[in-house]
Design a protein around this motif. Structure first.
Motif, mmCIF file in Angstrom:
data_model
loop_
_atom_site.group_PDB
_atom_site.id
_atom_site.type_symbol
_atom_site.label_atom_id
_atom_site.label_comp_id
_atom_site.label_asym_id
_atom_site.label_seq_id
_atom_site.Cartn_x
_atom_site.Cartn_y
_atom_site.Cartn_z
ATOM 1 N N HIS A 27 0.922 -1.149 -0.110
ATOM 2 C CA HIS A 27 0.072 -0.108 0.201
ATOM 3 C C HIS A 27 0.877 1.347 -0.037
ATOM 4 O O HIS A 27 0.635 2.105 -0.838
ATOM 5 N N ALA A 28 1.971 1.168 0.812
ATOM 6 C CA ALA A 28 2.706 2.438 0.960
ATOM 7 C C ALA A 28 3.443 2.607 -0.451
ATOM 8 O O ALA A 28 3.863 3.661 -0.919
ATOM 9 N N LEU A 29 3.929 1.363 -1.270
ATOM 10 C CA LEU A 29 4.456 1.671 -2.442
ATOM 11 C C LEU A 29 3.476 2.305 -3.418
ATOM 12 O O LEU A 29 4.203 3.140 -4.352
ATOM 13 N N ILE A 30 2.458 1.896 -3.272
ATOM 14 C CA ILE A 30 1.244 2.511 -4.301
ATOM 15 C C ILE A 30 1.453 4.198 -4.079
ATOM 16 O O ILE A 30 1.522 4.877 -5.046
ATOM 17 N N VAL A 31 1.473 4.467 -2.677
ATOM 18 C CA VAL A 31 1.399 6.000 -2.669
ATOM 19 C C VAL A 31 2.864 6.531 -3.015
ATOM 20 O O VAL A 31 2.843 7.711 -3.736
ATOM 21 N N GLU A 32 4.056 5.820 -2.800
ATOM 22 C CA GLU A 32 5.322 6.019 -3.079
ATOM 23 C C GLU A 32 5.261 6.503 -4.772
ATOM 24 O O GLU A 32 5.717 7.442 -5.225
ATOM 25 N N TYR A 33 4.900 5.651 -5.527
ATOM 26 C CA TYR A 33 4.868 5.547 -6.912
ATOM 27 C C TYR A 33 3.856 6.705 -7.741
ATOM 28 O O TYR A 33 4.137 7.434 -8.369
ATOM 29 N N LEU A 34 2.810 6.707 -7.044
ATOM 30 C CA LEU A 34 1.682 7.769 -7.445
ATOM 31 C C LEU A 34 2.428 9.153 -7.161
ATOM 32 O O LEU A 34 2.257 10.321 -7.873
ATOM 33 N N SER A 35 3.184 9.273 -5.847
ATOM 34 C CA SER A 35 3.762 10.636 -5.760
ATOM 35 C C SER A 35 4.924 10.898 -6.543
ATOM 36 O O SER A 35 5.029 11.995 -6.718
ATOM 37 N N VAL A 36 5.590 10.038 -7.024
ATOM 38 C CA VAL A 36 6.794 10.138 -7.903
ATOM 39 C C VAL A 36 5.969 10.528 -9.077
ATOM 40 O O VAL A 36 6.496 11.624 -9.830
ATOM 41 N N SER A 37 5.162 10.013 -9.640
ATOM 42 C CA SER A 37 4.611 10.253 -10.827
ATOM 43 C C SER A 37 3.837 11.820 -10.758
ATOM 44 O O SER A 37 4.103 12.703 -11.615
ATOM 45 N N CYS A 38 3.331 11.957 -9.720
ATOM 46 C CA CYS A 38 2.949 13.367 -9.511
ATOM 47 C C CYS A 38 3.768 14.504 -9.474
ATOM 48 O O CYS A 38 3.777 15.511 -10.207
ATOM 49 N N ARG A 91 -4.267 -0.903 5.869
ATOM 50 C CA ARG A 91 -3.428 -0.072 6.556
ATOM 51 C C ARG A 91 -2.307 0.221 5.590
ATOM 52 O O ARG A 91 -2.036 -0.535 4.696
ATOM 53 N N ARG A 92 -1.321 1.151 6.031
ATOM 54 C CA ARG A 92 -0.317 1.450 5.270
ATOM 55 C C ARG A 92 1.101 1.623 6.109
ATOM 56 O O ARG A 92 1.135 2.431 7.302
ATOM 57 N N ALA A 93 2.169 0.856 6.093
ATOM 58 C CA ALA A 93 3.324 0.901 6.534
ATOM 59 C C ALA A 93 4.026 2.220 6.461
ATOM 60 O O ALA A 93 4.014 3.055 5.673
ATOM 61 N N ARG A 94 4.551 2.719 7.774
ATOM 62 C CA ARG A 94 5.212 3.807 7.775
ATOM 63 C C ARG A 94 6.764 3.825 7.478
ATOM 64 O O ARG A 94 7.661 4.747 7.597
ATOM 65 N N GLY A 95 7.146 2.535 7.617
ATOM 66 C CA GLY A 95 8.801 2.202 7.218
ATOM 67 C C GLY A 95 8.947 0.627 7.061
ATOM 68 O O GLY A 95 8.077 -0.137 7.286
#
Length: 256
Positions: A27-38, A91-95
């Motif tokens: 889940h955190a990686l989805i957010v990571e890669y979307l953030s990079v794309s944005c 849930r989403r991991a913080r680290g």
């Protein structure tokens, strides 16, 4: 999973605990890669805040494709796992700790982290692959024994391979010059409203996915799935509006 336990076989409960944690990492990686794309301009035209070069545009698309692949990966992991341990929420991991025990933060990346994107994504992918690699013998030999779960764990060791395409596109690029959206705080009432809408839409999406994955066999599962897909499209549109203004989607987790 502690480093002191790395050389002993994992129990079935430990396998399930680790798999549940890895769902939060995906889940955190989805957010990571979307953030990079944005950050790179998403899929907007250059005049609207989109990528300024073709390599930047290619990288923005590659990051979006990685996020899409992660969404599929979450489903491939949650479906067999939920039959063994029902999931109450997404849930989403913080680290995540790398093999040396160093904690790598997985909150949405800051501008500084984005400017060091290559090292960050390499270290994250390697840490995730290592966690999955240790599960491979446990799942295939003494773990739950589900063929779909075994396949999901095997595929989980390929994050570094998957991200290599994105890193290759950025390897010779001045990343700081490619960043188009880097702000996380709004400067106007309209910008702050967009940030709130993005957060609320993200919360709605998590709720729909949590209900869908929480009981895949229920009569309402299909409705929650359709709601989630519709909400994803809405979140994409809101985030495009944020990128247009030079803002990154906040992806703030809802408060308990």
């Amino acid at each position: 999973m502690s480093r002191t336990s790395e050389n002993r076989p994992l129990s079935s409960d430990e396998v399930l605990d680790e798999l549940a944690f890895l769902v939060t990492v995906e889940h955190a990686l989805i957010v990571e890669y979307l953030s990079v794309s944005c950050a790179l301009g998403y899929d907007l035209a250059t005049a609207d805040g989109g990528p300024v070069t073709q390599p930047g545009r290619d990288a923005a698309k590659a990051a979006r494709d990685l996020a899409d692949a992660q969404m599929v990966r979450v489903g491939g992991l949650v479906r067999p796992l939920s039959a063994l341990r029902p999931m109450a929420e997404l849930r989403r991991a913080r680290g995540i700790k790398d093999p040396s025990g160093t904690e790598i933060p997985l909150d949405p990346p800051t501008r500084e982290q984005l400017e060091h994107l290559l090292a960050r994504e390499e270290s994250i992918a390697a840490a995730v692959d290592a966690r999955y690699a240790r599960l491979v013998p446990a799942v295939t030999a003494s773990g739950p024994g589900d063929a779909f779960l075994e396949a999901a764990v095997q595929e989980g060791t390929l994050h570094a391979s998957a991200v290599s395409g994105l890193l290759g596109l950025l390897a010779e690029q001045p990343i700081a010059d490619l960043l188009r959206a880097t702000r996380r705080s709004g400067g106007t009432t309209a910008e702050n409203l967009l940030l709130r809408i993005s957060n609320r839409t993200y919360a709605l999406l998590l709720g729909a996915l949590g209900n869908f994955y929480g009981d895949l066999e229920s009569a309402a599962a299909g409705t929650f799935r359709l709601t989630a897909l519709s909400t994803m499209e809405l979140l994409n549109d809101v985030n495009r509006a944020l990128v247009h203004e030079g803002l990154l989607p906040p992806f703030q987790l809802p408060r308990p």
